[in-house]
Write a protein that holds these residues in place. Structure first.
Motif, mmCIF file in Angstrom:
data_model
loop_
_atom_site.group_PDB
_atom_site.id
_atom_site.type_symbol
_atom_site.label_atom_id
_atom_site.label_comp_id
_atom_site.label_asym_id
_atom_site.label_seq_id
_atom_site.Cartn_x
_atom_site.Cartn_y
_atom_site.Cartn_z
ATOM 1 N N LEU A 9 17.077 32.662 24.301
ATOM 2 C CA LEU A 9 18.003 32.252 23.247
ATOM 3 C C LEU A 9 18.523 30.840 23.511
ATOM 4 O O LEU A 9 18.657 30.028 22.587
ATOM 5 N N VAL A 23 10.391 35.486 19.146
ATOM 6 C CA VAL A 23 10.224 36.837 18.599
ATOM 7 C C VAL A 23 8.977 37.493 19.166
ATOM 8 O O VAL A 23 8.973 38.688 19.476
ATOM 9 N N PHE A 29 9.149 43.113 25.713
ATOM 10 C CA PHE A 29 10.276 43.471 26.567
ATOM 11 C C PHE A 29 10.153 44.919 27.033
ATOM 12 O O PHE A 29 9.620 45.778 26.344
ATOM 13 N N PRO A 30 10.675 45.206 28.174
ATOM 14 C CA PRO A 30 10.436 46.501 28.803
ATOM 15 C C PRO A 30 11.335 47.601 28.260
ATOM 16 O O PRO A 30 12.482 47.371 27.906
ATOM 17 N N ASP A 40 16.123 51.458 27.000
ATOM 18 C CA ASP A 40 15.925 50.075 26.575
ATOM 19 C C ASP A 40 16.467 49.129 27.647
ATOM 20 O O ASP A 40 17.560 48.604 27.533
ATOM 21 N N HIS A 42 15.820 46.312 28.218
ATOM 22 C CA HIS A 42 15.915 44.950 27.726
ATOM 23 C C HIS A 42 17.253 44.654 27.051
ATOM 24 O O HIS A 42 17.627 43.501 26.856
ATOM 25 N N ARG A 43 17.981 45.713 26.716
ATOM 26 C CA ARG A 43 19.168 45.502 25.887
ATOM 27 C C ARG A 43 20.207 44.603 26.564
ATOM 28 O O ARG A 43 20.878 43.821 25.898
ATOM 29 N N ARG A 46 19.383 41.209 25.774
ATOM 30 C CA ARG A 46 19.432 40.878 24.350
ATOM 31 C C ARG A 46 20.865 40.878 23.823
ATOM 32 O O ARG A 46 21.252 40.033 23.041
ATOM 33 N N LYS A 47 21.622 41.857 24.235
ATOM 34 C CA LYS A 47 22.947 42.070 23.638
ATOM 35 C C LYS A 47 24.079 41.672 24.582
ATOM 36 O O LYS A 47 25.241 41.660 24.197
ATOM 37 N N GLY A 48 23.765 41.399 25.842
ATOM 38 C CA GLY A 48 24.817 41.054 26.786
ATOM 39 C C GLY A 48 25.317 42.254 27.563
ATOM 40 O O GLY A 48 25.903 42.130 28.620
ATOM 41 N N GLU A 51 22.256 49.366 27.786
ATOM 42 C CA GLU A 51 22.298 50.523 26.899
ATOM 43 C C GLU A 51 23.435 51.456 27.303
ATOM 44 O O GLU A 51 23.678 51.684 28.491
#
Lengths: 247, 247, 247, 247, 247, 247, 247, 247
Positions: A9, A23, A29-30, A40, A42-43, A46-48, A51
């Protein structure tokens, strides 16, 4: 893990790579396939935040396996809507698990999350709204925010709110938790310019319709600056407030 | 008319006649059969106010005939929910008819009604709530009450409410009219000990559900002392407030 | 406590101080911060009655601490919606606590409240509505009102209502409690000029929608003079009726 | 038409043929295929009344073609929910068509229907309920019933109902039409043993929810003996009442 | 008991007394005041059946006292919505009490009720609808009707309905009990001219909305001749069917 | 256009390329940016049919521009929910545009779509349901299906359905359109093993709740084999039926 | 059993017999009358699958008797919505009964059902949706379909869905199970041309309204190709998917 | 104007004055009493933006007078929910008034508002959602924010969203506008860590329930970071987004 989303990002923001390329990497992503769940991993990138496990409708065994998969990656663990009896059972497999019995939230912090910039103040209209507020509180903390509580300052005695205005005004974001008529977010929105995340609660009976009355009131707030989340969703309010606080 | 209800009730209160006898007389009270309507000439005695015409769903012809039956008895006339085009048409047959175009209420006062003891203050949250408040206003006046208006003091700017507290505190009964989140009755109930008749309005859109959001909020008022009437029912609010004000 | 609200309001009514000054004092009114609750010791002055504890959603420990804070001020104590098992537990810490097991209300009267001027008559449509009526009854009594009960006079046998009209007609305010079709307030409003506080109950099943049917019926009462409170809200009905009875 | 349903049913009742044989014949009953409609010429035999045209959502052309198909068989014609402008247009093709403008029902009686045994009394709570009552009235008449009207005797003035009890008590079946709180069927059911067909109307506003409040009230009638039809469904009420009246 | 309602009504029908006189007598009819209940001993005369006890929301003690008051008058006893544990408890005081455990109805027949003229056939769509049908069955029987059952003939296998048509066609009134999509009353109304009392049940889940789906379907029946009662209200259906069957 | 989705999917099915590669290509698919719209020229490849314009809430100008973008690619054009006045206006810019005035659908076929394998039969309960059925009809046709209509065979006269069973049984998929009680899909599902796409319509009034009653009924169908689409959504029903018919 | 439905339908398709004759035979099809149930032994012929027992609202005894009637005919047995305690009880009478404890489905396969042509892929948004998916899974299997599971690929981490596209794309029909916002069917419909049977679940709380939110979302899917079944109705989804898969 | 709120708040933040003192000053803030409105000239100081006029339910005359009061103070003017005919009428008195005809918003910018720090990106699912998005756009601009539009990227063609990710990722806050199933906020929340203000629209029909379906979906978003405002409330979304963007 081939690439960190945060880096990607950043590169996008700085124009170093195209979003197209970003993208394309997303699909690589794993995630970890447990059969009944695809964790997830990878979250967090991605989201900071990693999960979070929604405790309702899952067997103890499922929760434990997902929790272990998350913990194995070194991430912090948060499990919401967990009855105390379930927690007791989980505790046997996860002895370091903590529990907030008002919020019915289990959690285990393995590392310090990135800190927010300001302070989140969590307000309740009444004492009966505290369980939802505590869910928000635990979530805010494990997401790395400075949090302060301001409980039981509802419209039945507004001087209590006025008397605590100095605490309220230090917030970067407000989480306001109220059941019954759900008027408190409107009242606060009328006197501040701080963004408000409003959480209706199912506190009340009869025509409260399990929190729908408060939900509708908050959605119809005449003063602006109010975003609403689901009934009793302290977690979701904390999530949004934390995103804003980390801006 | 053989007997006045007021006299009968007085006799009951003073123990001069039994209620049994009073009830037996009830059935003999007069009503006028127009076929499509049975005009209740007895209501003025029984309830303190004459029959009021609900304008929706009636033909102009029906309204005129009922109105004439009421006027012929020397009673005051009140017709609610009357579109201006209907009023114009009624006016031809009833040239002395008055009209409040905000409230869509037609009325004709033939005699002075018995006066209330205190003052009714009618409050609105916003300007868009005024049509309902005006319906309450016209009704209060024709029912013999002293009335004062306090419009546009909703929660978006509470200092306006605080700035008008002296007007508010002189009331014996409050009528509070609010749409959207309907928070104002709760706020006022939190700071006064005056009985409140709360009127939700259909002001708003989307999740206001045509006033249901405000209605539910008012029914769930955390502070006590609030009685609720139907959405947009300025007339009904005035009716109840007038009964209290005439105690 | 620096100032009594009653005195302030009296001064306002008599023009001795401005409302501005009165409002400024409001913010200085006392409340006691227990962390999970801010007990509003000022409410008794402001509203005429001390703070009442809503029992649902609070832990026993929270209830006891709030109760003690109220009792320490010499005020009367009222706790609504308390299951019998909770009461038994509270009783250990508060041995003088009383309990109305139909109403599920706990209470402790330490001093005589200011008396109302007239009588409140509490009416139920059926025997199954009694728990809600008893909540209203206990509340009316602890708020200093003379109360009379008139139970099981619903529309299935209207001669029972007619047979008790002399009791009914002595009221200054009526509380009418009804479930299912909720028709009784309309019927009584048709034959009296006494203000009615209508309480829908969740008595019924299926299309009663847990009291919504009765609630809607009461809000749509064709005869005027009816103010409605929340489903099963005997407490709220008593609150409003008491305010009116103390006018 | 090979066989008359009435004859078949008679034979079944008398054990002359088995129901198996009767059902087999059912499939052979005639209907007329207009493409957009399959006119059920058999219905008059099966149900006692011919097919009735529901006017909403059909083009004028469709209505006229179905009407002609019905008239060609010598049956009586009934078209419900027809706006006056549509009627005017239909009238050009069907010059003998009659219209009840309150009920918005068009009809044409070609032959005398089989008469009912008793009388149907149609009651309304208010004048605004008359359009629905008139739909019931026209339907009852064209279905061969003796009908009487008793309009505007709602709970706002119950002495009007009591004063007309002798008319009411002569009925074999009652149709009671009421909007707003819909209390009248309950009140009447409490004092009579005559079967009641209750029709909620959309008369009212706000929390009447277009007749849902009255519908729910009627479904929750505490006194027994009440069957409910759809909101504003005067036709359906008449249909059921007529079946009972023809027993 | 000064006068029998039946006699009075007969006199009214025959013009021997005015209804005015009849109504006056109504108020003198007896009821027995138990404090928490006013047992309507007059109801048997007025409605043809004695008062029935609605079991929900009453204490065992209240039920027993009302039951004894009814039995003391020699009337038949019916108590609906009674859990088996409550029945067991009641049985100790009322040893002759009977219980239908599917219907959760307790009853005690002391005398033969007046018989109906025809037969009531009770139909269910499925086996899960039987509890509601049995409530109707017990009620029909204690109200003096000949009853027949036709269970599990829903639209999933219509040939079962067709195969039982001869049983169905012998009815004077039909009670049709169905949950889920509630289609059976419409289907039967399409092929018979027998009045139908339709009972939606709460059988189903999700979008059945605890019986609302079936209720709405029945209210919208395209074929005429269907009157609807409350969800799961087997008692109410039997009440109406019995009134029709006694015409 | 770099690649055809159909080819890609074929390659996936045959294992010639991985789905990973397929998905990567997805992002490169073309769309045309009109500012207010991003016309998805790729949809025809991906879904088998080109983008369809939903007419509500768009300006005439927006519709025309999107339509031209679609036509320019040689695709077939379908615009749903278009009032006749809008069509007339569109027609000026798109002179070859056709219109089904019952369905309020505009369309223009430029090429022959790939044909379905079987036949879709569209059934309505009544004549008033035809507009929705016609929307399904036009959509089915432009999507390349053989279609047959079977209108007005609802439960009010089931022999009409039985009489047309041979037409019904030739279908590969059924679309069943019904308002009011929405019983027809359940009835048909009880007697066939053909997949049913059920379309509730807003035909009805009062408790039909604008089609919700029929929707709920269809969702609760006791016999299996029924998939439901939105109220009045003839287009959506045709879409699903066409996918099944093209299997 | 005189005739097999399959043969009859084949004859109809081939024009060997008229549908009239086919329908006439329908009424002669066998069912077994157990009093409380009429077991439809004909259903297997008519629908392709034997009668399935809906477990809710039936006594254990009723379930066992119906189960035995089905098993006696050599059919496969499926019982849905069966609590584990009920299963344990049934197991005593039916020792070979199997149980899926996630799905709460009991079943017993006695013979191989006719196989479907393609594959059904069952997808869930989250782990909490698995119980409903498993109900679909067991049903699909006992109805003779090849099934594959794809669990926990919801919108919170769409890369999990993209990563499993090759599994998804091999399906002939998709069953997609999702609670909360119910977005997954729309997302999948946007990228495939495979028919989708969407199952909303009651997973969620507050404004999920026990699955209504997901249900409404699925009914409003913007991309076409989605048919919806009842909330938590895994069985119904499998039924429809199986019909399509057997085409 | 005695004091500027901004200064006061700054002083509070810096500890120069107590909040007590700050609140006391609040009551002295100015408002202008027009009788039908109390224009809150203080709001600009308190909230950062001046009072905005909600156009519905106000007469043209009322709007003009409030508008002039606002303009006289040199503030910017914003009037929402204004039909074009009303705008035309207002324009005569306020010739410099601008109008966004898609958004139905009138506005007049007199001075440059304080600028936000980042960018707000406004996203719509479809073209029909644009009117609501434009209301947000005008509001964002007049509140001093940099705004970018990204229209028509809904789930029916997700590659359009992916193709515009670089625009999306530059936002500090996202406003996402969607009707029908309202899935877009969930999808975007799953792939970004930008705070989302979700606006459900009334785009759709039938089971969209005028936007309730989309509202419920957004409230139940499984991925976190979504705050919801009222249906069609583009203004409210912009208000909250602007507050966040000005942090």
């Amino acid at each position: 893990m081939k690439s960190h989303l945060k880096d990607i990002l950043e590169q996008v923001r700085q124009g170093q790579i195209t979003v197209d390329d970003a993208v394309k990497k997303l699909k690589d992503f794993p995630y970890q396939d447990l059969g009944f769940a695809k964790v997830d991993h990878h979250r967090e990138l991605r989201k900071g935040f990693p999960e979070v496990i929604y405790g309702l409708g899952k067997t103890n065994d499922q929760i434990i396996k997902i929790a272990n998969a998350i913990l194995d990656k070194g991430s912090n663990l948060l499990i919401t809507k967990v009855e105390e009896s379930v927690y007791t059972s989980l505790k046997k497999s996860l002895p370091q698990l903590n529990y907030n019995d008002l919020a019915k939230v289990a959690f285990l912090k393995q590392k310090e999350p990135p800190g927010g910039q300001g302070k989140i103040v969590i307000i309740t209209a009444g004492t009966s709204d505290i369980p939802v507020a505590e869910e928000a509180f635990v979530t805010c903390e494990i997401f790395g925010n400075t949090v302060e509580k301001l409980y039981d300052v509802g419209v039945a005695g507004l001087h209590r709110l006025f008397g605590e205005m100095d605490k309220l005004m230090t917030a970067k974001v407000l989480i306001i938790v109220a059941g019954m008529e759900g008027a408190l977010p409107s009242v606060v929105a009328g006197i501040t310019n701080i963004p408000i995340v409003a959480v209706p609660t199912s506190v009340g009976y009869g025509a409260s319709l399990k929190g729908l009355a408060a939900l509708l009131a908050m959605l119809n707030s005449c003063p602006g600056g109010v975003g609403v989340v689901n009934i009793d969703n302290g977690f979701g309010a904390a999530y949004l407030a934390s995103l804003i606080n980390h801006l």
